[in-house]
Scaffold this motif. Sequence first.
Motif, PDB file in Angstrom:
ATOM      1  N   SER A 515     -14.506 -35.058  59.317  1.00  0.00           N
ATOM      2  CA  SER A 515     -15.067 -34.865  60.652  1.00  0.00           C
ATOM      3  C   SER A 515     -14.115 -34.149  61.602  1.00  0.00           C
ATOM      4  CB  SER A 515     -15.469 -36.212  61.242  1.00  0.00           C
ATOM      5  OG  SER A 515     -14.340 -37.072  61.333  1.00  0.00           O
ATOM      6  N   ARG A 516     -12.830 -34.125  61.305  1.00  0.00           N
ATOM      7  CA  ARG A 516     -11.882 -33.449  62.199  1.00  0.00           C
ATOM      8  C   ARG A 516     -12.147 -31.947  62.265  1.00  0.00           C
ATOM      9  NH1 ARG A 516      -6.191 -33.974  59.113  1.00  0.00           N
ATOM     10  NH2 ARG A 516      -6.976 -36.090  58.749  1.00  0.00           N
ATOM     11  N   TYR A 517     -12.865 -31.399  61.267  1.00  0.00           N
ATOM     12  CA  TYR A 517     -13.135 -29.961  61.226  1.00  0.00           C
ATOM     13  C   TYR A 517     -14.475 -29.599  61.860  1.00  0.00           C
ATOM     14  CZ  TYR A 517      -9.484 -30.460  57.707  1.00  0.00           C
ATOM     15  OH  TYR A 517      -8.337 -30.770  57.061  1.00  0.00           O
ATOM     16  N   ASP A 518     -15.157 -30.542  62.437  1.00  0.00           N
ATOM     17  CA  ASP A 518     -16.469 -30.299  63.016  1.00  0.00           C
ATOM     18  C   ASP A 518     -16.384 -29.269  64.147  1.00  0.00           C
ATOM     19  OD1 ASP A 518     -19.105 -30.403  63.629  1.00  0.00           O
ATOM     20  OD2 ASP A 518     -19.107 -32.446  64.433  1.00  0.00           O
ATOM     21  N   GLY A 519     -17.245 -28.236  64.072  1.00  0.00           N
ATOM     22  CA  GLY A 519     -17.297 -27.219  65.114  1.00  0.00           C
ATOM     23  C   GLY A 519     -16.397 -26.028  64.896  1.00  0.00           C
ATOM     24  N   TYR A 520     -15.532 -26.062  63.905  1.00  0.00           N
ATOM     25  CA  TYR A 520     -14.631 -24.940  63.626  1.00  0.00           C
ATOM     26  C   TYR A 520     -15.273 -23.990  62.614  1.00  0.00           C
ATOM     27  CZ  TYR A 520     -10.914 -27.592  65.943  1.00  0.00           C
ATOM     28  OH  TYR A 520     -10.162 -28.267  66.856  1.00  0.00           O
ATOM     29  N   ASP A 521     -14.832 -22.721  62.659  1.00  0.00           N
ATOM     30  CA  ASP A 521     -15.282 -21.818  61.597  1.00  0.00           C
ATOM     31  C   ASP A 521     -14.328 -21.918  60.421  1.00  0.00           C
ATOM     32  OD1 ASP A 521     -13.035 -20.233  62.081  1.00  0.00           O
ATOM     33  OD2 ASP A 521     -14.099 -18.872  63.398  1.00  0.00           O
ATOM     34  N   MET A 522     -14.722 -21.265  59.327  1.00  0.00           N
ATOM     35  CA  MET A 522     -13.962 -21.423  58.089  1.00  0.00           C
ATOM     36  C   MET A 522     -12.562 -20.845  58.211  1.00  0.00           C
ATOM     37  SD  MET A 522     -14.685 -23.065  55.437  1.00  0.00           S
ATOM     38  CE  MET A 522     -13.186 -23.637  54.643  1.00  0.00           C
ATOM     39  N   ASP A 524     -10.689 -20.865  60.949  1.00  0.00           N
ATOM     40  CA  ASP A 524      -9.890 -21.876  61.650  1.00  0.00           C
ATOM     41  C   ASP A 524      -9.572 -23.047  60.735  1.00  0.00           C
ATOM     42  OD1 ASP A 524      -9.888 -20.400  63.965  1.00  0.00           O
ATOM     43  OD2 ASP A 524     -11.700 -21.359  64.762  1.00  0.00           O
ATOM     44  N   VAL A 525     -10.562 -23.448  59.943  1.00  0.00           N
ATOM     45  CA  VAL A 525     -10.339 -24.549  59.004  1.00  0.00           C
ATOM     46  C   VAL A 525      -9.242 -24.181  58.017  1.00  0.00           C
ATOM     47  CG1 VAL A 525     -11.375 -25.880  57.122  1.00  0.00           C
ATOM     48  CG2 VAL A 525     -12.655 -25.500  59.240  1.00  0.00           C
ATOM     49  N   ALA A 526      -9.251 -22.936  57.558  1.00  0.00           N
ATOM     50  CA  ALA A 526      -8.222 -22.501  56.617  1.00  0.00           C
ATOM     51  C   ALA A 526      -6.838 -22.574  57.257  1.00  0.00           C
ATOM     52  CB  ALA A 526      -8.518 -21.077  56.145  1.00  0.00           C
ATOM     53  N   VAL A 527      -6.741 -22.153  58.543  1.00  0.00           N
ATOM     54  CA  VAL A 527      -5.462 -22.245  59.250  1.00  0.00           C
ATOM     55  C   VAL A 527      -5.039 -23.703  59.399  1.00  0.00           C
ATOM     56  CG1 VAL A 527      -4.302 -21.820  61.446  1.00  0.00           C
ATOM     57  CG2 VAL A 527      -5.811 -20.068  60.474  1.00  0.00           C
ATOM     58  N   MET A 528      -5.990 -24.568  59.809  1.00  0.00           N
ATOM     59  CA  MET A 528      -5.683 -25.981  59.974  1.00  0.00           C
ATOM     60  C   MET A 528      -5.242 -26.598  58.654  1.00  0.00           C
ATOM     61  SD  MET A 528      -8.902 -26.945  62.446  1.00  0.00           S
ATOM     62  CE  MET A 528      -8.537 -28.709  62.499  1.00  0.00           C
ATOM     63  N   ARG A 529      -5.900 -26.237  57.600  1.00  0.00           N
ATOM     64  CA  ARG A 529      -5.538 -26.818  56.300  1.00  0.00           C
ATOM     65  C   ARG A 529      -4.183 -26.311  55.831  1.00  0.00           C
ATOM     66  NH1 ARG A 529      -9.568 -29.391  53.489  1.00  0.00           N
ATOM     67  NH2 ARG A 529      -8.735 -28.747  51.483  1.00  0.00           N
ATOM     68  N   ARG A 530      -3.847 -25.041  56.160  1.00  0.00           N
ATOM     69  CA  ARG A 530      -2.516 -24.541  55.819  1.00  0.00           C
ATOM     70  C   ARG A 530      -1.452 -25.303  56.589  1.00  0.00           C
ATOM     71  NH1 ARG A 530      -4.921 -19.336  55.742  1.00  0.00           N
ATOM     72  NH2 ARG A 530      -4.239 -18.950  57.898  1.00  0.00           N
ATOM     73  N   GLU A 531      -1.704 -25.549  57.894  1.00  0.00           N
ATOM     74  CA  GLU A 531      -0.752 -26.320  58.694  1.00  0.00           C
ATOM     75  C   GLU A 531      -0.628 -27.738  58.154  1.00  0.00           C
ATOM     76  OE1 GLU A 531      -2.238 -26.063  62.622  1.00  0.00           O
ATOM     77  OE2 GLU A 531      -1.519 -23.999  62.964  1.00  0.00           O
ATOM     78  N   GLU A 532      -1.748 -28.348  57.804  1.00  0.00           N
ATOM     79  CA  GLU A 532      -1.722 -29.689  57.226  1.00  0.00           C
ATOM     80  C   GLU A 532      -0.964 -29.690  55.903  1.00  0.00           C
ATOM     81  OE1 GLU A 532      -5.769 -30.766  56.930  1.00  0.00           O
ATOM     82  OE2 GLU A 532      -6.080 -30.999  59.083  1.00  0.00           O
ATOM     83  N   ALA A 533      -1.165 -28.640  55.135  1.00  0.00           N
ATOM     84  CA  ALA A 533      -0.464 -28.559  53.853  1.00  0.00           C
ATOM     85  C   ALA A 533       1.043 -28.453  54.063  1.00  0.00           C
ATOM     86  CB  ALA A 533      -0.983 -27.358  53.058  1.00  0.00           C
ATOM     87  N   GLU A 534       1.454 -27.682  55.103  1.00  0.00           N
ATOM     88  CA  GLU A 534       2.889 -27.578  55.393  1.00  0.00           C
ATOM     89  C   GLU A 534       3.463 -28.912  55.858  1.00  0.00           C
ATOM     90  OE1 GLU A 534       3.206 -24.470  58.219  1.00  0.00           O
ATOM     91  OE2 GLU A 534       2.710 -22.861  56.796  1.00  0.00           O
ATOM     92  N   LYS A 535       2.698 -29.619  56.723  1.00  0.00           N
ATOM     93  CA  LYS A 535       3.137 -30.941  57.146  1.00  0.00           C
ATOM     94  C   LYS A 535       3.219 -31.893  55.966  1.00  0.00           C
ATOM     95  CE  LYS A 535       1.274 -30.648  61.844  1.00  0.00           C
ATOM     96  NZ  LYS A 535       0.282 -31.230  62.790  1.00  0.00           N
ATOM     97  N   GLU A 536       2.223 -31.827  55.118  1.00  0.00           N
ATOM     98  CA  GLU A 536       2.214 -32.708  53.961  1.00  0.00           C
ATOM     99  C   GLU A 536       3.363 -32.374  53.027  1.00  0.00           C
ATOM    100  OE1 GLU A 536      -0.733 -34.014  50.261  1.00  0.00           O
ATOM    101  OE2 GLU A 536      -1.481 -32.730  51.867  1.00  0.00           O
ATOM    102  N   LYS A 537       3.659 -31.054  52.917  1.00  0.00           N
ATOM    103  CA  LYS A 537       4.783 -30.652  52.070  1.00  0.00           C
ATOM    104  C   LYS A 537       6.088 -31.215  52.608  1.00  0.00           C
ATOM    105  CE  LYS A 537       7.019 -26.540  50.172  1.00  0.00           C
ATOM    106  NZ  LYS A 537       7.030 -25.047  50.141  1.00  0.00           N
ATOM    107  N   ALA A 538       6.279 -31.167  53.947  1.00  0.00           N
ATOM    108  CA  ALA A 538       7.482 -31.733  54.559  1.00  0.00           C
ATOM    109  C   ALA A 538       7.526 -33.239  54.358  1.00  0.00           C
ATOM    110  CB  ALA A 538       7.533 -31.386  56.044  1.00  0.00           C
ATOM    111  N   ALA A 539       6.353 -33.894  54.520  1.00  0.00           N
ATOM    112  CA  ALA A 539       6.295 -35.343  54.318  1.00  0.00           C
ATOM    113  C   ALA A 539       6.597 -35.695  52.870  1.00  0.00           C
ATOM    114  CB  ALA A 539       4.931 -35.872  54.741  1.00  0.00           C
TER     115      ALA A 539
END
Length: 586
Positions: A515-522, A524-539
Amino acid sequence: MLQMFVRISGARFRVLQQDAGGAWVIAYDEYQMPVYINRDELERAERIAAPEEYVRNRERPMSAAQRQRYDLLRLALEDDRCITDEAHRTEVFAAIAREHNTTVRRLRRLYHAYLARGSLTKSKPREIIRRTDFEAAIRKYYFSAKRNSLRTAYELFILENYTNKGVLADQIPSWSSFRLYYFRHFKGDPQKEIAREGLTAYQRNNRPLYGSAMQYRESVGCYQVDETQGDIYLVSKWDRSKVIGRPNVYLAIDTASGLIAGVYVGLDAGETALMACIANAAGDKATYCAAYGIDLSPADWPSRGLPSEIISDRGGEFVGERINELCICYGIDRQALPPFRAEEKPLVERAMDLIQDSYKSMLRGRGVIGDDVGERWATDYRQQAILTLDEYTAIVIHTIIALNKGRVLTDIGHLPVDAPNTPAALWKWLVDRGKSTLLDVDADELYRRALPRTSGKITRKGIVWNGLRYLPERGAELTVGAKVEYAYDAQDTSHIYVVGKDKRLIPCSLAPSSSRYDGYDMADVAVMRREEAEKEKAARQTELEARVAMRSEIERIIRQAEEQSPGSRDISEIQRHRTNERRRLT
């Protein structure tokens, strides 16, 4: 002798003699001896002017041949009884035949010719001499898919018919006579084009044209659709140093008005692009143009509504499942033309050329492809690309607006004099007079049907698309484990639409986990997921460091315990040892 002509039952007759009861007449157009008609028939008959041939024959002096034949028939021609008495006429013809050694049949025909037409000879057309050997050679060697020249056909003809072991005969037809025979008897023969280029090429380029494309339909709503690849290379919107190739352009043009009703410009091809073009044709053009920074007056691009008829070729996207579904859902008629018959949808073919010709001269050296493409040492037009897809689309839109607003139509002679001669004005003129078969449709429903589609499997946790999880609405008859087709909107990830068995679109919303991706286009979602992936990689790196440190301490403790451990263990009284251990700990 009378010079009067009449028409009886559609046939022409010359009146020879007339009396109180009627008249003797002779047929002008058919071989027939004089017949008698009564006065009533004569009065009902239509008086007509003497035929021009009869007048010319009477005015022209007799030739020697005519004079000779007149002398032969003089006895019958100067005896009026031969007109009215058939037995007497037969006796006179028999006597003449015996005297001049001829036949009664010939005499009867000459007699009819003189009385009906006023001439005893026929003007013969110049005799056409046919050369069967020339004709056979032309049809064999020139009317051939091998496309020999006429000179080559002549030489092969000579080789086949006038040589003996490679030696020419003494007498051979000349090249000039062969060429003259071709131009006199075969020039313009459609069989030449058919034999040399094929029937399809003849029908496309040389067959007679007796109508116009715009006369095919009297009302707006019949669209011709087609696709082409833009003659230009484009660069990436996000990195102009990267060339992304050539765009695909789909057009829908109205047959009755010549208005370009819909367009798609993009990198997609096939059914998705075609559906986007049709949806654009049915949608609001002001909103579409605003997305590219263009302020549109509705009168300049007035088309809106779904066509009632679609004309296309047999390309895969034009006869696929998506277009079939659209036609069934909205009752659209469809014509799929034979392959390689571009002339049967000339309006859209011409519109493609007009659009690209409008901007090519301004974009020379900026990625537009020249006529020398593919030739040795030709310019690499990919290196010249400067426009992005959005910029090129804006150029195409401006071109379409100009063509719809200002292009002068010259093929509207079938319309009243007060009909406008520009596509946009003619569209409005036809619609105002009720000449429209456009279909009113729900814009959102059509938009969803035009969305691109893919397939996936329904799991217990819903449907996964690009890493996002979707759940169908309650009551949807969907089976876990079933493979389904669904439509998606890359500009809005909040919903996907499963295509049901009845072709109904079943909406599916984002699951709580996505649900956090509601209202975004694909994108933007790709950018958000890349950022999440980088955070997850650091974690993950922090987690790894902690686990490595943990294992290091565990190993230290184990080594220390091993060093202090005796060789043997007392396991005989574990319960008593446990009780003593507890006392010591407290």
